[in-house]
Design a protein around this motif. Structure first.
Motif, PDB file in Angstrom:
ATOM      1  N   MET A 551       0.831  -1.203   0.000  1.00 11.18           N
ATOM      2  CA  MET A 551       0.000   0.000   0.000  1.00 11.18           C
ATOM      3  C   MET A 551       0.868   1.257   0.000  1.00 11.18           C
ATOM      4  SD  MET A 551      -3.006  -1.341  -0.072  1.00 11.18           S
ATOM      5  CE  MET A 551      -4.021   0.102   0.149  1.00 11.18           C
ATOM      6  N   THR A 552       1.985   1.226   0.726  1.00  9.40           N
ATOM      7  CA  THR A 552       2.860   2.405   0.768  1.00  9.40           C
ATOM      8  C   THR A 552       3.548   2.607  -0.577  1.00  9.40           C
ATOM      9  OG1 THR A 552       4.769   1.139   1.617  1.00  9.40           O
ATOM     10  CG2 THR A 552       3.265   2.098   3.241  1.00  9.40           C
ATOM     11  N   HIS A 553       3.927   1.517  -1.238  1.00  9.24           N
ATOM     12  CA  HIS A 553       4.544   1.643  -2.560  1.00  9.24           C
ATOM     13  C   HIS A 553       3.538   2.250  -3.542  1.00  9.24           C
ATOM     14  CE1 HIS A 553       7.586  -1.835  -1.601  1.00  9.24           C
ATOM     15  NE2 HIS A 553       7.560  -0.876  -0.698  1.00  9.24           N
ATOM     16  N   TYR A 554       2.297   1.786  -3.454  1.00  5.71           N
ATOM     17  CA  TYR A 554       1.254   2.307  -4.327  1.00  5.71           C
ATOM     18  C   TYR A 554       1.018   3.794  -4.043  1.00  5.71           C
ATOM     19  CZ  TYR A 554      -3.336   2.916  -6.503  1.00  5.71           C
ATOM     20  OH  TYR A 554      -4.379   3.365  -7.263  1.00  5.71           O
ATOM     21  N   ALA A 555       0.995   4.166  -2.774  1.00  9.24           N
ATOM     22  CA  ALA A 555       0.778   5.574  -2.414  1.00  9.24           C
ATOM     23  C   ALA A 555       1.859   6.454  -3.032  1.00  9.24           C
ATOM     24  CB  ALA A 555       0.767   5.723  -0.894  1.00  9.24           C
ATOM     25  N   GLU A 556       3.093   5.999  -2.985  1.00 10.93           N
ATOM     26  CA  GLU A 556       4.191   6.786  -3.555  1.00 10.93           C
ATOM     27  C   GLU A 556       4.088   6.842  -5.079  1.00 10.93           C
ATOM     28  OE1 GLU A 556       7.855   5.199  -1.778  1.00 10.93           O
ATOM     29  OE2 GLU A 556       6.684   4.987   0.060  1.00 10.93           O
ATOM     30  N   ASP A 557       3.654   5.736  -5.691  1.00 11.44           N
ATOM     31  CA  ASP A 557       3.491   5.722  -7.152  1.00 11.44           C
ATOM     32  C   ASP A 557       2.405   6.695  -7.588  1.00 11.44           C
ATOM     33  OD1 ASP A 557       5.434   3.802  -7.409  1.00 11.44           O
ATOM     34  OD2 ASP A 557       4.047   2.119  -7.678  1.00 11.44           O
ATOM     35  N   ILE A 558       1.288   6.669  -6.870  1.00  8.69           N
ATOM     36  CA  ILE A 558       0.172   7.523  -7.285  1.00  8.69           C
ATOM     37  C   ILE A 558       0.468   8.993  -6.983  1.00  8.69           C
ATOM     38  CG2 ILE A 558      -1.268   7.485  -5.190  1.00  8.69           C
ATOM     39  CD1 ILE A 558      -3.657   6.990  -7.006  1.00  8.69           C
ATOM     40  N   ALA A 559       1.203   9.243  -5.897  1.00 12.02           N
ATOM     41  CA  ALA A 559       1.608  10.631  -5.608  1.00 12.02           C
ATOM     42  C   ALA A 559       2.541  11.134  -6.705  1.00 12.02           C
ATOM     43  CB  ALA A 559       2.296  10.704  -4.246  1.00 12.02           C
ATOM     44  N   GLY A 560       3.475  10.294  -7.124  1.00 13.30           N
ATOM     45  CA  GLY A 560       4.389  10.675  -8.210  1.00 13.30           C
ATOM     46  C   GLY A 560       3.647  10.909  -9.509  1.00 13.30           C
ATOM     47  N   ALA A 561       2.675  10.034  -9.802  1.00 14.07           N
ATOM     48  CA  ALA A 561       1.890  10.177 -11.028  1.00 14.07           C
ATOM     49  C   ALA A 561       1.070  11.465 -10.989  1.00 14.07           C
ATOM     50  CB  ALA A 561       0.978   8.966 -11.212  1.00 14.07           C
ATOM     51  N   PHE A 562       0.559  11.806  -9.804  1.00 16.22           N
ATOM     52  CA  PHE A 562      -0.213  13.054  -9.712  1.00 16.22           C
ATOM     53  C   PHE A 562       0.681  14.269  -9.899  1.00 16.22           C
ATOM     54  CE2 PHE A 562      -1.697  16.765  -7.447  1.00 16.22           C
ATOM     55  CZ  PHE A 562      -2.903  16.975  -8.098  1.00 16.22           C
ATOM     56  N   HIS A 563       1.840  14.277  -9.264  1.00 16.25           N
ATOM     57  CA  HIS A 563       2.748  15.424  -9.410  1.00 16.25           C
ATOM     58  C   HIS A 563       3.136  15.604 -10.874  1.00 16.25           C
ATOM     59  CE1 HIS A 563       2.866  16.190  -5.202  1.00 16.25           C
ATOM     60  NE2 HIS A 563       3.557  15.113  -4.872  1.00 16.25           N
ATOM     61  N   ALA A 564       3.353  14.486 -11.589  1.00 13.48           N
ATOM     62  CA  ALA A 564       3.687  14.564 -13.018  1.00 13.48           C
ATOM     63  C   ALA A 564       2.505  15.132 -13.809  1.00 13.48           C
ATOM     64  CB  ALA A 564       4.061  13.184 -13.538  1.00 13.48           C
ATOM     65  N   PHE A 565       1.308  14.683 -13.490  1.00 10.94           N
ATOM     66  CA  PHE A 565       0.092  15.194 -14.148  1.00 10.94           C
ATOM     67  C   PHE A 565      -0.045  16.694 -13.915  1.00 10.94           C
ATOM     68  CE2 PHE A 565      -4.145  16.521 -12.592  1.00 10.94           C
ATOM     69  CZ  PHE A 565      -4.838  16.610 -13.794  1.00 10.94           C
ATOM     70  N   TYR A 566       0.144  17.138 -12.694  1.00  7.66           N
ATOM     71  CA  TYR A 566      -0.073  18.548 -12.371  1.00  7.66           C
ATOM     72  C   TYR A 566       0.987  19.437 -13.018  1.00  7.66           C
ATOM     73  CZ  TYR A 566      -1.710  22.523  -9.634  1.00  7.66           C
ATOM     74  OH  TYR A 566      -2.232  23.732  -9.254  1.00  7.66           O
ATOM     75  N   THR A 567       2.165  18.857 -13.237  1.00 10.60           N
ATOM     76  CA  THR A 567       3.225  19.603 -13.929  1.00 10.60           C
ATOM     77  C   THR A 567       2.897  19.744 -15.414  1.00 10.60           C
ATOM     78  OG1 THR A 567       4.914  18.820 -12.385  1.00 10.60           O
ATOM     79  CG2 THR A 567       5.680  19.598 -14.531  1.00 10.60           C
ATOM     80  N   GLN A 568       2.347  18.698 -16.010  1.00  7.90           N
ATOM     81  CA  GLN A 568       2.081  18.701 -17.459  1.00  7.90           C
ATOM     82  C   GLN A 568       0.740  19.339 -17.814  1.00  7.90           C
ATOM     83  OE1 GLN A 568       0.783  15.059 -19.574  1.00  7.90           O
ATOM     84  NE2 GLN A 568       2.641  15.278 -20.837  1.00  7.90           N
ATOM     85  N   CYS A 569      -0.249  19.166 -16.966  1.00  7.54           N
ATOM     86  CA  CYS A 569      -1.625  19.539 -17.324  1.00  7.54           C
ATOM     87  C   CYS A 569      -2.141  20.698 -16.467  1.00  7.54           C
ATOM     88  CB  CYS A 569      -2.555  18.346 -17.162  1.00  7.54           C
ATOM     89  SG  CYS A 569      -2.102  16.923 -18.180  1.00  7.54           S
ATOM     90  N   GLN A 570      -2.521  21.778 -17.105  1.00  4.63           N
ATOM     91  CA  GLN A 570      -3.119  22.897 -16.391  1.00  4.63           C
ATOM     92  C   GLN A 570      -4.517  22.497 -15.914  1.00  4.63           C
ATOM     93  OE1 GLN A 570      -3.385  26.481 -18.717  1.00  4.63           O
ATOM     94  NE2 GLN A 570      -4.461  27.640 -17.119  1.00  4.63           N
ATOM     95  N   VAL A 571      -4.829  22.768 -14.659  1.00  2.00           N
ATOM     96  CA  VAL A 571      -6.119  22.387 -14.092  1.00  2.00           C
ATOM     97  C   VAL A 571      -7.036  23.585 -13.950  1.00  2.00           C
ATOM     98  CG1 VAL A 571      -7.274  21.385 -12.079  1.00  2.00           C
ATOM     99  CG2 VAL A 571      -5.105  20.424 -12.863  1.00  2.00           C
ATOM    100  N   LEU A 572      -6.509  24.707 -13.441  1.00  2.00           N
ATOM    101  CA  LEU A 572      -7.325  25.900 -13.206  1.00  2.00           C
ATOM    102  C   LEU A 572      -6.819  27.055 -14.061  1.00  2.00           C
ATOM    103  CD1 LEU A 572      -7.591  25.773  -9.300  1.00  2.00           C
ATOM    104  CD2 LEU A 572      -9.301  25.023 -10.970  1.00  2.00           C
ATOM    105  N   PRO A 573      -7.723  27.951 -14.443  1.00  2.00           N
ATOM    106  CA  PRO A 573      -7.254  29.128 -15.195  1.00  2.00           C
ATOM    107  C   PRO A 573      -6.472  30.064 -14.286  1.00  2.00           C
ATOM    108  CG  PRO A 573      -9.585  29.337 -14.661  1.00  2.00           C
ATOM    109  CD  PRO A 573      -9.173  27.953 -14.236  1.00  2.00           C
ATOM    110  N   SER A 574      -5.533  30.765 -14.884  1.00  2.77           N
ATOM    111  CA  SER A 574      -4.773  31.772 -14.145  1.00  2.77           C
ATOM    112  C   SER A 574      -4.568  32.973 -15.060  1.00  2.77           C
ATOM    113  CB  SER A 574      -3.433  31.200 -13.677  1.00  2.77           C
ATOM    114  OG  SER A 574      -2.652  30.784 -14.781  1.00  2.77           O
ATOM    115  N   GLU A 575      -4.012  34.024 -14.526  1.00  2.00           N
ATOM    116  CA  GLU A 575      -3.833  35.244 -15.305  1.00  2.00           C
ATOM    117  C   GLU A 575      -2.960  34.967 -16.530  1.00  2.00           C
ATOM    118  OE1 GLU A 575      -2.312  39.860 -14.697  1.00  2.00           O
ATOM    119  OE2 GLU A 575      -2.503  38.514 -12.978  1.00  2.00           O
ATOM    120  N   GLY A 576      -3.514  35.243 -17.677  1.00  2.00           N
ATOM    121  CA  GLY A 576      -2.780  35.029 -18.920  1.00  2.00           C
ATOM    122  C   GLY A 576      -2.747  33.586 -19.376  1.00  2.00           C
ATOM    123  N   ARG A 577      -3.402  32.676 -18.616  1.00  2.00           N
ATOM    124  CA  ARG A 577      -3.410  31.251 -18.983  1.00  2.00           C
ATOM    125  C   ARG A 577      -4.821  30.695 -18.847  1.00  2.00           C
ATOM    126  NH1 ARG A 577       0.145  27.511 -15.916  1.00  2.00           N
ATOM    127  NH2 ARG A 577      -0.176  26.197 -17.757  1.00  2.00           N
TER     128      ARG A 577
END
Length: 613
Positions: A551-577
């Motif tokens: 379960m801990t290995h999975y938690a680290e995998d999914i946290a890493g996958a989320f951080h990668a997603f948030y780096t690549q994919c814009q979720v909320l609008p921001s000024e000029g974006r």
């Protein structure tokens, strides 16, 4: 999805059989797995390889016949046959992403199953002698045992947590004598003119000098500990907690205990000290979020009932009636454990009438099976040689295959990469309670359950306390807190108001309705969908294999996958974006699904999922 795919393949197999392309045979497991390489599809089936003998033809021919009869399904993009007969299924993006919606619909129940079918299982763990505080090894059993119970309950088992209190053996008298001796020393110092507190400080300082004198070359610096050891020898407990208990008695009873006979004094120190120690152990377990359904006293096995019979002798009588006991010429009572594969028979009662530890274990495990259907004991690796005799006793009592043992390796305690000095003879150690207060329950539990039980753990206090991404528990908890922050911003809510409403309500407000999941086509989005869909199988596997560390290995995998997603994919609008509203809603759905699964994962290993950090 694997259930749906299995049904499609099952129907295609039946159609191929009705068409005369394959002989009639039954299959229960179609072997659907997630391929390690996404180039091999979203799901892969080894059904054709498994059934080739039944079909009396090459596995690839089986696969070709089945694929030819597969009904069209809107969730499937294509099916390819690879190698000798693997069937690789490629899903359409919207179908693959449906897991995000499923997670949000099922919430905290996503991944819950009935694998255990309500089987009553008892897990016994820690079970430390009530003659001293818990150490980090006991802490590992607490984290492992409680996490295993959480996972098994989530997978449909009826789980009971049990702590076996070893309160019957000679160690209890040794404990009482140790406290009594320190109590006498306290008042000897008081008679020399010290206050009670000064006497206590003198005993503690003397003991610290003894600990520092590693080679025992300066005995003059610790005369009081020398006196203690001269009186009791190795039959003593020398930790500071013994002095603490003696002080407690002095404060509550004054010198009244000196007026008792030696035997009465021993009983008083033993019994009341035992209750204080047990209360301390209970408090430590609770601090570690590890509460038990039953605290079972070994003494109860020797308490006579209305018929004048105790549990130990009832167990003996049962084994004797089945022909599994005999007496040797010297009068000792033996169990024929070799009948059940043990390397030698085991003594239950010695020739002098003294009961062995094994006698209690036989009665105790018989008691267990009168309450549950399956028993799991968690022991230290040094008890490996003890497994077969207990297993033999369980089989002899009528419970073959219903007893199992998980063995756990030790924990190496470090600070800044350096081993923390501990000595059993000197009575020095870092208690589990001290560790919990310094490091915290979250980091302690997560670290202690992060490796397989058969692997040793290096627990570096400084590393586990770090508040950065080099610390796995911080990394995982930060991912959860980050998602909560994103959802709060999307909903336009401050922290306090969001906490009052609850994150599920906040997420609904942030997303605002059904999202078009077909818009999620980025690689990191697809990777998260794939990872979340693994969760039900992961929980089932952890329960089946008694492996909560995954379960801990999975938690680290999914946290890493989320951080990668948030780096690549814009979720909320921001000024000029700016970002299209529908795409933002779809990605907020991704965020919330990850929050839910990550929160459940942490909960199953007894770790908090913080909403802010």
């Amino acid at each position: 999805m694997p259930e749906k795919l299995q049904k499609l393949v099952q129907e295609a197999l039946r159609a191929a059989q009705e068409a005369g392309e394959l002989p009639v045979f039954e299959v229960s497991d179609f072997g659907f797995e997630r391929p390690a390489d996404t180039a091999h599809g979203d799901w892969s089936s080894t059904f054709a390889l498994r059934s080739a003998k039944l079909a009396r033809c090459a596995p690839r021919k089986v696969a070709e016949s089945v694929v030819a009869h597969l009904a069209e399904d809107p969730s499937i993009d294509r099916v390819e046959i690879a190698g000798p007969g693997f069937m690789n299924f490629y899903l359409k993006a919207a179908s693959n992403n449906e897991v995000f919606r499923t997670v949000r619909e099922q919430g905290a129940d996503y991944g819950r199953s009935n694998l255990g079918n309500g089987q009553r299982v008892q897990v016994e763990f820690i079970s430390a002698n009530p003659v001293g505080p818990m150490h980090i090894g006991h802490g590992r059993w607490a984290a492992l045992g409680d996490s295993l119970c959480n996972v098994m309950a989530y997978a449909g088992y009826d789980v009971q947590r049990e702590y076996y209190i070893n309160d019957h053996g000679s160690q209890m008298d040794v404990f009482g004598s140790s406290v009594a001796m320190r109590y006498r020393q306290l008042y000897a110092l008081v008679d020399e003119g010290k206050t009670l507190e000064e006497a206590y400080d003198a005993l503690v300082a003397d003991r610290e000098a003894f600990v520092d004198d590693e080679d025992d070359t300066q005995p003059q610096t610790h005369p009081l500990t020398n006196e203690f050891l001269a009186a009791l020898g190795d039959n003593s407990y020398g930790g500071v907690y013994i002095i603490d208990l003696a002080l407690e008695f002095a404060r509550t009873d004054g010198r009244a205990l000196e007026e008792l006979s030696e035997a009465e004094r021993l009983v008083a120190f033993r019994e009341r000290g035992y209750q204080l120690m047990l209360s301390s152990i209970r408090a430590t377990c609770h601090e570690a979020r590890c509460d038990f359904d039953l605290w079972f006293s070994e003494r109860s096995l020797y308490e006579k009932d209305e018929d004048g019979m105790d549990a130990v002798h009832r167990a003996f009588n049962r084994l004797d009636a089945m022909g599994h006991l005999y007496r040797s010429e010297d009068g000792a009572l033996w169990f024929r454990s070799t009948t059940f594969g043990d390397d030698k028979d085991r003594v239950l009662v010695k020739s002098n009438g003294e009961y062995t530890y094994f006698a209690s274990d036989v009665a105790y495990h018989w008691n267990k099976f009168q309450r549950v259907e399956h028993v799991i004991d968690i022991w230290g690796a040094d008890h490996h040689g003890y497994i077969k005799r207990v297993d033999a006793a369980c089989e002899a009592l009528g419970y073959p295959g219903q007893f199992e043992v998980l063995l756990g390796q030790l924990v190496n305690l470090l600070r800044g990469g350096e081993a923390v000095r501990m000595s059993k003879r000197k009575g020095t150690m870092v208690t589990f309670d001290e560790l919990l207060h310094e490091v915290g329950a979250d980091a302690t539990r997560y670290t202690l359950v992060s490796k397989s039980a058969n692997q040793m753990i290096d627990f570096d206090i400084d590393l586990v306390k770090r508040q950065d991404n080099t610390n796995p528990v911080y990394y995982v908890q930060y991912a959860h807190a980050r998602i909560c922050s994103i959802l709060r911003r999307a909903a336009g809510l401050e922290l306090e108001e969001a906490a009052q409403r609850g994150m599920d309500v906040v997420a609904d407000a942030a997303i605002g309705g059904e999202a078009d999941l077909g818009l999620l086509t980025q690689s990191t989005e697809l990777a998260l969908a794939r990872k979340l869909s693994e969760f039900p199988g992961l929980v089932a596997g952890c329960a089946r294999d008694r492996a909560p560390f995954r379960m801990t290995h999975y938690a680290e995998d999914i946290a890493g996958a989320f951080h990668a997603f948030y780096t690549q994919c814009q979720v909320l609008p921001s000024e000029g974006r700016p970002i299209p509203e529908e795409l933002s809603r779809a990605r907020l759905t991704v965020c919330d699904a990850v929050r839910i699964v990550l929160g459940t994962t942490l909960q199953l290993v007894g770790v908090d999922a913080p909403q802010h950090m």
